[in-house]
Design a protein around this motif. Structure first.
Motif: not given
Length: 93
Positions: A72-83
């Motif tokens: 969950t943490f990793t997915i949120q980090e990837v989403e933030e990076f893409e944003r």
């Protein structure tokens, strides 16, 4: 958190409640709403009953809690990076 051999507790997982309390009270705990794993840790720390019994989980259960939290943490980090990439891309237009 790291526990001791369950052999010291007659093969029972009684230490898991205290370990869950340690995790939940740490600065690293992100709250019950963060992930399924975090919700289960909170439940274990409170010794909540599941189907009428207080459950602590076993090693496999705890690996599931931990893995779910980290995914969950990793997915949120990837989403933030893409944003951030998208914002930068829009700013360049």
């Amino acid at each position: 958190m790291r526990g001791h051999s369950i052999k010291l507790d007659d093969g029972k997982y009684v230490q898991m409640h205290a370990l869950a309390e340690n995790v939940v009270s740490s600065e690293h705990y992100l709250g019950a709403d963060f992930s399924w794993g975090d919700r289960n840790l909170l439940s274990c720390s409170k010794k909540e009953k599941i189907k009428g019994k207080i459950k602590s989980g076993n090693a496999g259960t705890w690996i599931g809690f931990d893995t779910n939290h980290h995914l969950t943490f990793t997915i949120q980090e990837v989403e933030e990076f893409e944003r951030k990439l998208k914002v930068r891309e829009l700013a360049e237009v």
